[in-house]
Each structure stands twice: as C-alpha cells, then as structure tokens.
Design a protein around this motif. Structure first.
Motif, PDB file in Angstrom:
ATOM      1  N   LEU A 210       0.824  -1.214   0.000  1.00  0.00           N
ATOM      2  CA  LEU A 210       0.000   0.000   0.000  1.00  0.00           C
ATOM      3  C   LEU A 210       0.852   1.256   0.000  1.00  0.00           C
ATOM      4  O   LEU A 210       0.366   2.346  -0.280  1.00  0.00           O
ATOM      5  CB  LEU A 210      -0.900   0.024   1.244  1.00  0.00           C
ATOM      6  CG  LEU A 210      -2.219  -0.727   1.169  1.00  0.00           C
ATOM      7  CD1 LEU A 210      -2.865  -0.776   2.538  1.00  0.00           C
ATOM      8  CD2 LEU A 210      -3.159  -0.057   0.175  1.00  0.00           C
ATOM      9  N   THR A 577      -6.304   7.444  -3.870  1.00  0.00           N
ATOM     10  CA  THR A 577      -5.521   7.579  -2.640  1.00  0.00           C
ATOM     11  C   THR A 577      -6.366   8.212  -1.544  1.00  0.00           C
ATOM     12  O   THR A 577      -6.939   9.280  -1.722  1.00  0.00           O
ATOM     13  CB  THR A 577      -4.285   8.453  -2.885  1.00  0.00           C
ATOM     14  OG1 THR A 577      -3.659   7.975  -4.060  1.00  0.00           O
ATOM     15  CG2 THR A 577      -3.325   8.376  -1.722  1.00  0.00           C
ATOM     16  N   ILE A 578      -6.443   7.518  -0.433  1.00  0.00           N
ATOM     17  CA  ILE A 578      -7.242   8.007   0.690  1.00  0.00           C
ATOM     18  C   ILE A 578      -6.293   8.270   1.849  1.00  0.00           C
ATOM     19  O   ILE A 578      -5.391   7.472   2.107  1.00  0.00           O
ATOM     20  CB  ILE A 578      -8.252   6.924   1.167  1.00  0.00           C
ATOM     21  CG1 ILE A 578      -8.951   6.277  -0.022  1.00  0.00           C
ATOM     22  CG2 ILE A 578      -9.242   7.505   2.173  1.00  0.00           C
ATOM     23  CD1 ILE A 578      -9.745   7.203  -0.876  1.00  0.00           C
ATOM     24  N   LYS A 580      -5.309   7.913   5.375  1.00  0.00           N
ATOM     25  CA  LYS A 580      -5.676   6.979   6.446  1.00  0.00           C
ATOM     26  C   LYS A 580      -6.022   7.738   7.715  1.00  0.00           C
ATOM     27  O   LYS A 580      -5.304   8.637   8.114  1.00  0.00           O
ATOM     28  CB  LYS A 580      -4.504   6.042   6.728  1.00  0.00           C
ATOM     29  CG  LYS A 580      -4.439   4.892   5.755  1.00  0.00           C
ATOM     30  CD  LYS A 580      -5.020   3.662   6.418  1.00  0.00           C
ATOM     31  CE  LYS A 580      -4.969   2.488   5.454  1.00  0.00           C
ATOM     32  NZ  LYS A 580      -5.662   1.332   5.978  1.00  0.00           N
TER      33      LYS A 580
END
Lengths: 582, 565
Positions: A210, A577-578, A580
C-alpha cells in the motif's frame, strides 16, 4: 433476537476468553472410532456378501478414506479477506475380481459397457462430520459400482486373452502381488498456531504494497492442513497415516509502463510450522517482490531462446535430477504394458519408463542412484521422504539401488509386477492431500564419483559455451530468503566478460529430457546437498533429494517470454488515494 | 462480577451496533466517493461513461444437506461482493444497443469479493479495479455499436436506457436469524426428515436441503440513487429418487418457501407431507410408463402455474420485444385478446404473502433501483402491458420495476410474483366432469391429470420451434369410463404457446402458490406463481429420457437394514 453482527461479537468474546491460539485437529478420538468402525464394517460386509451368482466374487477390496481440515487465512492490501476452517474428506476403493494371478486390472477395456455415471452418486457423498451410516453408505454405493465394472472388465479380459492367445505381453506375469497383513497405526496430530498473530502478519505483509500506488493488488495467504488417511484392506492390513502441512504465499500486481499487469509471487511450504520463515524473512520476501515488480515495469528486450550448456547450482540441481528421473518419458517408475481388447492394437503402454533398459547404461557411469526411505535426516536436516511403510502396507527396503555406475538396476514400484520388477519394493506413497496413492521416491540419493569443484564446473560451462560459439552460458541458481528456498533464478553469463544478467522474463524449460544420450552430464560436484520437496505439488507428496550440489548439463533449452499477464490499457482513472485515519 | 460483566457486554453490544450503523452508511459514502472519482475521469474519455452503477451484496447463508438420516453438510457462511457496471455513450445510444446482425449486448458488470471491512482505502481500491474492467468491457461493446452505425439494419427508434430520479432509501440492518442454534435445530430436523426415506430400500436418494439467506444490497448510481435494502428467504426442499420395478429412476420433491424459518409448517405437518410423498413414490415403482398422447388434461394449481410461467410469463418480459432473435409472440398483441375473457394475470412484486405464504418474488426496489409496481399484464383476457426494466421498447418508455438480475449479471425485464386469476371458477368435481366429458367427445379412453411438477422450460428464439416443456412428477390417467385414476410416469407436457392459449377451457377455485427459481439471461432469480387449476381441451405429452439404475447387490446400510440382516 440477535443482530447480524452478534455472530461477530460472539467470536470476539470467544477470542477474549480463550486467547487467539487455534488448534487444528484432523479428527478427534471419538470421531476416529466412528470412521474406522464404518470402514471396517462395510469392508467386511462387501467382501463377504458381494457374491452374486452370475459374477466373480471379489478377492481383494481396500477402502481408503482421507479425513481432515484446512485452515485458510488471506489478506489483500492490508485487509483480511477470509479466515476460516474447512473440512475436506474424500474416499476411494480398490476392488478386484479373479485372483492375484489374473484379475480385472492391467487391462484397457475398450468394449466396456459399464456406465459409471451413476445417477444417484451425487447424493451419496461423504459427510463433513463423522457419521457411521453415511460413511458406510458412501463405500457401499462405490463398492456396488466397482464390483459391477470389475466383473465387466474381467469378463472382457478373459475373452481378449482367449482371442489373442499367445500375444499377451504380460503372459506369465501375475496381475497383483499378495501381501501379508500389517498394521501401522499412527495417532492423528494436533497442530497449533496463533491465529490472531497470523492474521495480523498477513495484514502487515500484504499492506507493505500500500506504500506505493504503483501496486494495484497484493495478497498474503496462510494455509494449515491436518489430515488422516485410513487404509483398510481384506488382507487384514490397517494403516492410519497422518499428514500436516503449512504454506505461506505472497504475491503482488502492478502495471508496467505500457499498462499491462505484472505479477510476482513467492511461496514457502513446510510439513511443520517451524519450517516457515519468520516475520523478518517474510517482510524481506515482500520487499523482493516489490523490487522485482518495480524493476520489471520498464520491459527489457526479451533475450533470444537459449540452447546450450547449463550449470545448476545448489538445490537447483535437485530440480534437474527430479525432472531427469521422474518427468516426461523413461522415468524410474516401473510400469507394464497394459493388455487391451482393442482390435487394431495388441497392447497399449500405460506410461513410459526405463523398463526396457534394465542392466543397460542410462546415465553417467560416475553416478549411482539410490532410494533410501528409511533415512530420517541428512546433515541435521529432517527428511520429508522418510517413511517406514508405503500406502499398500509394504515396508520399503532401507536402500534400493536404482542406478549403479550409470546402469539401471531397479525401479520404483507398487504391488503390480512388471517383467523386471516382480517383487514390490514399497513405493506406493500416500499423497498428503490426496486420497489416491502414487508410486514415488522417498529419499532419492545421487552419489557421484570424480566430482569437481564449483569453480571447475563454472570454467567448464564457459569453455563449453565458447567452443560452441555461444554468446552466453546459462546458470540456474536457487534464491533463498534467510534459510528458506523460494525459487530458482536464471542467469545468462556473457562469455566475453563473464557478466551475469538475471532473467526477469517468464521462462519455460523446453528440455524434453529424452535421455537418449548418456553423455549429457558434463560434470558434477562431489559434495551433496539436500532438498525437501513435494513430488506432486497438487497432492503434496513429500520427497527428499540428496544430490550433488552442482551439475553441468550439456544441453538445456529455455524460452523467455514477457511476464505481463493481462490488460493492455493504461488506467484512465487515477489511483484512489485516501488519507488513512487511524 | 456477573452484573459488571453483563453491563460491559451490553455496552459493547450497543457500541458495536451503533458502529455498524455508522459503518453501513459509510459504505454508501465510500461507493459514492469512488463513483464520483471514476465519473470525473471516465465521462471525459473518447468513449465517455454517462451512467455508472455500484452494488454491494452482503450475504449471510445457512445451508444443510441431509440424506437418509445423516447430515452430510451443515454450514454458515457469509460473503460481501461488489459489482460495477458502466454505460458508455448516451441514454439514446449506448453500449447495449442492438446490433444489426442480431446480437443484443447486455450490460456486463464486473464483480469482486470485498473484505468485511469499512476501510475506505481497500474498498475504493477494489472498486477502482472492478470499475476499470467494467469500463473496458463496455468500451469493447460500445466500439462495436459505433462501428455498426452505418450498417444496414442499424435501428435507433427507441432509447437504450431510461432515466431515473435520484432517491435515497434505507432499510435498517435486519435482525439476524442465522446462527448456530438455528443450524443445530435444523440439522436435527433435516436428519430426522431424511430418515423417513429409509422405510423403503428402493429409494436411491432421500435428501433434504434447508437453506436460509439474509442478504443486504446497497445500490448507488451516478443518477443519485442510494438504496440499501434487505432480502431474506428460507427454503426447505425434500427430494426422493426411487428405483422402479423396471430399474428406472423416478423423482418427486416437496418445496417449502417462506421468509423466515419460523414461518415454515410445523415439523409434524412436513413429516405428514413427506409421508404422503413417500407413499406416492412407492406407487410410482409399479406405475406404467406413459406413451405419447394428445387430448384433454387437468392441470393442478402447481402444474398450471409452471405452465403459465413458461408459456405466458416469459413472453411478456418486455426486453424480448427489442430482441430480433426473439419470436416476440406478443409483439403485436397489445390490446388484443390473448387468453380466455375470464382470465386476468398480474405480476406483483409489492405483495409479500398470499394467504399467509411467503411470495419469493417480492421486493421494494428492483435490481435497477426502480420502485416495484404491480403490473396488470392481462385483464379479462386482453393483453394490457409488459414487464419492463430500464431498457425501453417501442411504446414502453418507463420501467415498471421488473429489472431483475442475480449478483454479477446485468438486469433485464423478468417475472416477479405472477398472479393468475379467473372470474369464472369450477370446483374439482366440476373440472373432472368437464375432463371426462371432453374425453368422450374426443373419443379418448382417458385424459391426464398433472398433479405435481418439478419445473419447466421454454424456447423463444426465432431460430427454433417455440415449444415449452413442463416436467411433471405426479401424473394420473383419468379414465372416461369411470375406472379409478391410474398413476403413470416418465412423461412431460409439451406444446407451443398460441395453440395452448386457445385450448384453455376452465379454471378451478383452488388457487395455490408455487415458489421457484427462474433462470434466464440475467441469471437465477426467485419467483412465485399463484394460480388455480386449469382444464385444457388438448395438451400433448412426450416420453422423458430413461434413467436406468441397477438394483444394488447389497441393501443400503442403515440401522434398520443391517440389524434385520
């Protein structure tokens, strides 16, 4: 009434109460009693009561039941996808009519009118849990079918023999070797592992990918298997055979610069949990996958197909011997020509072996090959291929001489005699995950005389390639992560400057191992290495190879192809893309 | 200590459930976020996306199979899957446009398994991957459509997709009925029921299947639909295979379909039904094989239901009218009489039960997010309407909530709960009288009574004869001379639709419900038929294939048979 998610709460609470250790048992003592009673009782009934007046009575019946469980856990991109126990049971039987001298087997019945597709077979399956009557019903139904077909084949075989009198290639050769009753009962094993820890580890491993948005998928899986095989025959033989295995597989995908998908994977197997690599090594393996994928994103020019001398180094040499002796044509497995009632052909050969080459040279005269199933360890390494008794109740000899100074002396067999191997040598092996047995080696030992050092072999390799005006020579070398073997790596060595290029592309080994020449080995090391392996990866039949730790082969043929798997379009939408939130 | 423990557990549960509700709504939010992210790019491509549909299916299932008193499998399972579908072009002409050579591309969603997590990163990554494949598939289809635009036969008389209004519909997370105690309870029941087959050693299979499913479906579309709805079902199926005296296999089955296991008949009553089936099957052992026949027949509510589902129901599925390969039986019949005047047929997904029995073809919103509507397809014998999905056909521009599909398939118009009603009804004795009288008129020795059926099929392609077949499992000859009815076997009911419609003569007063699964282009979906019995002047039968089975040499092992040995 509970909410849908109360199930999860229950498991959560159980986790708190009992900790996260999981026990994986193939069968408990109570279940074992049920299972074995069912096998014994139905075997007894079938043997004594299958005696229809118009049919031959069976003279031999064997029931085999595989009973076990598998634990599977898998995580993708840092998230656990599944985490479950599954039962896996299977049964098979062997029923013969006639007698040991002449029976329904070893015959290709092209005139069989027996329809094995029983309309109700789908409803007669083995139960997930030990159920006495359901297990009996399963073997009852199969026995009925096989009794019918065995009689059909036997009748046709007798007719064919009479029709082709004198032309039976197996005339005078017994169909099946008798055996005395033996009992070899081993208790089921219990395996334990920290389920929560494993699940966290898999999350961590798959989550490594990731970190970089070039990776579109990753997977880390853990499998633990615990099985028992129960074998009962009407000669009185009883075998209870436990089998456990563990595996961890890591894989990831990314796009190459053209938008095609690249996949890389590394797997580890072991018969015990201790054989699997630790966390550090697994992280290292993930990093290696990452590096390989990133390096492969910009495709190189694919090398031309290679045909020339090959040096196998370390445990990679075990792969050469394994292929040479047990794959393709002319293997070291005894087989006999199968008599047929086909009109045009007298007989068909069941599979190829070196049977016709008894007492002839089949290999370098400097090599002697043995199978030593009683060998438990080699240089401190426990051997997978050790077994005291085979899947038919035959104890193999401590040492079976197969090839002496290059000359074929014996072959591995089961209880079916062949012209040159009439006495069984106990090599019918239980398949770890399969209910079907298979003739296979235990601990194959290749002893070499006049061995050379690795440096000498490398020099010989380069000289051989140069003599043949080749630009490159090939070296096959094992890749280890820590102490764990992962795979073979292929290097092209440039003759001009001896620089090595690691092949990144997919490699197919085109060598057919025809073994028509005995001079194909140019040299080998005098020291030995051991490799534990599976004979059949599907069945997980454990074997060991003790072989020279380098072998130089005159001719190897390799083809290289792109390892881009699928998809030709570049992604149109950016990676989501996030950020977190922890 | 116990009190503290209970309080803690209570708090845990409350917090957990609250978290789940928040998480469930965040699932919709994540779907919307990724869809927006995708549409931003895909709508600007050379082949632009104009519509996108995301679905998440949470499935909880419990399944048991028992045979002759033994439980073979018993599992509780759960899975979460995601599908993405993309339409390219415009409502007027998109990638599902019919091609001149006759092919009718369907929307092809791509499907992936999702983990049981609400982690946005991983969920969006899976959605991103699935959307990319869905777009690629649609693009391939759309290119073919564009390439065919100038070809002869390319039609553009109706749009390819209808617009739908934005809406938000949210059903609460349901109470769970799937748990270990239900599994244990039904393991015992299935085992006990299946042991009834042990009474006759001619039974080659005596199997009980029990399945309960609780599904929750989330749908998000680029038009602004946000739907979270629940579906629950429970089915008990009992199937026997018996070896007849001439060594053929004969089959019979019982099916119970309810919403919740607690709605099933009592086990005592199911046992009585099963005993009747076993008795029937034992009679089947010596029943003669029926020969091909043409003449009058009585169809029980169940047989008539399957008959109507096949010959009528599939032919009013609207999308077929736009399919050049379909024979379009009712293509020009709108407003015309297609059935006897006393018959009306409606499809009603909004009804949840019929006389207390669960209708499996019920739903609030269809699989395209359209509110389900009751559709009166035939009124007093006159064809009034078709079942419509969001694919328009000439004259029918709006969906009536019948776009249905199984997970992973694109929706097309399909049946829901078919209700067949008759204004004029007759009781059983009157129908029998009509049958016998018609036999005499046609100079037939006997007519047929089809009492139980296992299913049916129909063909509707222009390239094949448009036949239907119904597979009866319990069949009787009804003699014109008053002899007792005689059970026969191994025969199926066949025919072609328009001829059959004209042969329907009278309906019974005994409507019953028949639940089942219907398989067609968009996969297997649950449907229910409510239908009375029917008297038909002329039907045709044909022999069914023989399934030969040898008598086992030894008796099946069981506690009774082995001790008696």
């Amino acid at each position: 009434m509970k909410s849908l998610f109360n199930i999860a709460i229950t498991f959560f609470c159980l986790g708190i109460t009992f900790g996260s250790y999981a026990q994986l048992t193939s069968i408990n003592p109570e279940e074992e009693k049920i299972v074995t009673s069912a096998l014994k009782d139905e075997l007894f009934r079938s043997f004594h009561q299958l005696n229809d007046t118009d049919m031959q009575k069976p003279f031999f019946i064997a029931y085999t039941l595989l009973w076990g469980k598998e634990y599977r856990c898998g995580a993708k991109m840092g998230t656990v996808y599944y985490d479950r126990f599954d039962p896996n049971n299977a049964g098979t039987l062997r029923l013969m009519v006639g007698n040991y001298e002449l029976n329904d087997e070893n015959f290709n019945d092209t005139e069989s009118n027996y329809n094995s597709a029983s309309a109700f077979r789908q409803f007669t399956t083995l139960p997930q849990e030990a159920d006495y009557w359901a297990i009996r019903r399963y073997f009852w139904q199969m026995s009925d079918e096989v009794y019918r077909s065995a009689n059909d084949h036997y009748k046709h075989k007798i007719e064919a023999i009479n029709r082709k009198a004198g032309n039976n290639p197996n005339e005078g050769l017994r169909d099946f070797n008798p055996s005395t009753a033996v009992t070899n009962i081993k208790a089921p094993e219990v395996i334990e592992f920290d389920r929560q820890k494993m699940s966290s580890l898999l999350k961590k491993l798959s989550g490594i990918f990731l970190e970089d948005t070039v990776f579109i998928d990753s997977e880390a899986t853990f499998n633990a298997r615990n099985y028992m095989t129960y074998y009962y025959n009407t000669e009185g033989t009883v075998l209870h055979h436990p089998y456990t295995s563990f595996s961890i597989n890591l894989s990831a995908n990314c796009f190459d610069v053209n938008g095609s998908t690249l996949i890389e994977s590394i797997g580890f197997n072991g018969l015990t949990m201790n054989e699997l690599p630790g966390e550090d090594e697994l992280v290292q393996a993930c990093q290696l996958i990452k590096t390989r994928l990133l390096n492969n994103r910009i495709p190189d020019t694919i090398p031309e197909d290679y045909s020339g001398p090959v040096l196998y180094e370390g445990v990679s040499s075990a792969d050469y011997f394994r292929k040479y002796f047990f794959e393709g044509t002319n293997t070291l497995i005894a087989s006999r020509e199968v008599f047929s009632n086909e009109n045009r052909t007298l007989a068909v050969k069941q599979n190829d072996s070196d049977e016709q080459k008894y007492n002839k040279r089949i290999f370098s005269k400097d090599l002697t090959v043995l199978d030593c199933p009683s060998l438990k360890q080699f240089q401190g390494t426990p051997l997978y291929g050790y077994y005291p008794m085979d899947a038919e109740g035959i104890a193999p000899p401590d040492t079976l001489l197969l090839v002496e100074n290059g000359v074929l002396k014996n072959m591995l067999n089961n209880r079916i005699p062949t012209p040159n191997q009439q006495v069984p040598n106990g090599h019918s092996r239980f398949g770890g995950l399969s209910v079907n047995d298979q003739v296979a080696p235990g601990v194959l030992v290749v002893n070499a005389k006049n061995g050379k050092s690795k440096e000498e072999l490398r020099k010989m390799l380069l000289e051989e390639a140069e003599d043949r005006n080749l630009e490159y020579a090939m070296i096959v070398r094992p890749l280890f992560i820590g102490k764990n073997y992962c795979s073979n790596q292929y290097f092209l060595v440039k003759i001009a400057d001896q620089s090595e290029r690691l092949i990144k592309e997919d490699i197919s080994d085109n060598d057919s191992y025809m073994k028509t020449q005995t001079d194909r080995l140019l040299g080998f090391s005098s020291t030995q290495i051991v490799k534990n392996d599976f004979y059949s990866y599907l069945q997980e039949l454990p074997v060991s190879f003790i072989v020279p730790d380098a072998v130089l082969v005159e001719n190897g043929n390799f083809r290289f192809s792109s390892n881009s798997q699928y998809g030709t379009e570049k992604r149109l939408v950016p990676y989501p893309t996030i950020k977190k939130v922890n | 200590m116990r009190i503290i423990s209970s309080i803690l557990t209570g708090i845990l549960i409350i917090v957990f459930i609250q978290n789940q509700c928040i998480a469930q709504s965040s699932l919709i939010r994540i779907m919307k976020a990724e869809m927006e992210h995708e549409m931003n790019s895909l709508s600007k491509q050379e082949y632009p996306a104009y519509f996108m549909e995301y679905k998440i299916f949470d499935q909880y299932s419990l399944g048991i199979q028992a045979s002759f008193g033994s439980v073979l499998t018993a599992n509780i399972d759960s899975s979460r899957s995601f599908t993405a579908a993309v339409r390219l072009g415009s409502y007027k002409m998109d990638n599902t446009h019919a091609l001149p050579e006759g092919s009718n591309p369907m929307l092809e969603p791509s499907q992936v398994m999702l983990p049981w997590t609400y982690d946005e990163q991983i969920l969006r990554l899976e959605m991103w991957n699935a959307t990319a494949y869905a777009y690629e598939r649609s693009k391939d289809q759309y290119k073919q459509v564009l390439d065919a635009r100038d070809d002869e036969g390319f039609k553009q008389d109706v749009d390819d997709f209808t617009k739908a209004d934005a809406l938000v519909y949210y059903e609460e997370v349901p109470e769970s009925i799937i748990n270990k105690s239900l599994l244990d309870e039904w393991k015992l029941k299935c085992s006990s029921l299946s042991s009834q087959f042990l009474e006759d050693t001619s039974f080659m299979a005596g199997t009980v299947f029990f399945a309960t499913n609780q599904n929750r479906q989330h749908l998000v579309t680029s038009e602004g639909q946000e739907i979270s709805q629940n579906k629950q079902s429970c089915m008990l199926m009992i199937m026997g295979l018996i070896r007849t005296t001439d060594n053929q296999l004969a089959v019979d089955m019982l099916t119970y379909s309810v919403n919740d296991p607690s709605e099933l008949k009592s086990i005592e009553n199911i046992r009585i039904d099963l005993q009747q089936m076993i008795t029937r099957m034992k009679l089947m052992k010596d029943a003669p094989i029926a020969q091909p026949y043409s003449g009058p027949a009585l169809l029980s509510p169940q047989a008539a239901g399957v008959f109507f589902h096949e010959i009528f129901g599939h032919r009013v599925e609207g999308h077929r009218l736009a399919d050049m390969n379909d024979s379009q039986t009712f293509g020009d019949k709108l407003g015309k009489t297609v059935l006897p005047k006393y018959i009306s047929i409606s499809f009603d997904p909004t009804s949840k039960d019929y006389k207390g029995q669960h209708l499996t073809g019920s739903y609030k919103y269809d699989d395209e997010g359209i509110l389900a509507k009751k559709v009166k397809v035939v009124e007093n014998g006159v064809l009034q309407d078709f079942l419509m999905s969001r694919k328009p056909v000439k004259g029918f521009n709006q969906s009536n909530g019948h776009g249905r599909a199984m997970i992973g398939s694109g929706a097309v118009s399909r049946q829901s709960n078919m209700i067949v009603e008759s204004e004029k009804t007759y009781n059983e004795a009157e129908l029998r009288k009509k049958l016998i009288s018609e036999c005499k008129r046609q100079k037939k020795e006997y007519g047929y009574y089809f009492k139980q059926v296992s299913g049916g099929l129909t063909l509707n392609s222009v390239y094949m004869a448009n036949v239907f077949t119904v597979f009866p499992t319990e069949i009787y000859r009804v003699y014109a001379d008053g002899r007792p009815d005689e059970m026969v076997r191994q025969v199926s009911l066949i025919g072609t639709p328009l001829t059959m419609f004209s042969e329907i003569e009278a309906a019974g007063d005994d409507s019953e419900l028949f639940p089942g699964f219907c398989g067609a282009e968009s996969g297997s979906i649950p449907v229910t038929i409510v239908c009375p019995s029917f008297f038909v002047k002329k039907i045709e039968t044909q022999k069914t294939p023989e399934f030969h089975v040898e008598k086992p040499f030894l008796v099946q092992p069981s506690a009774t048979t082995i001790s008696s040995n």
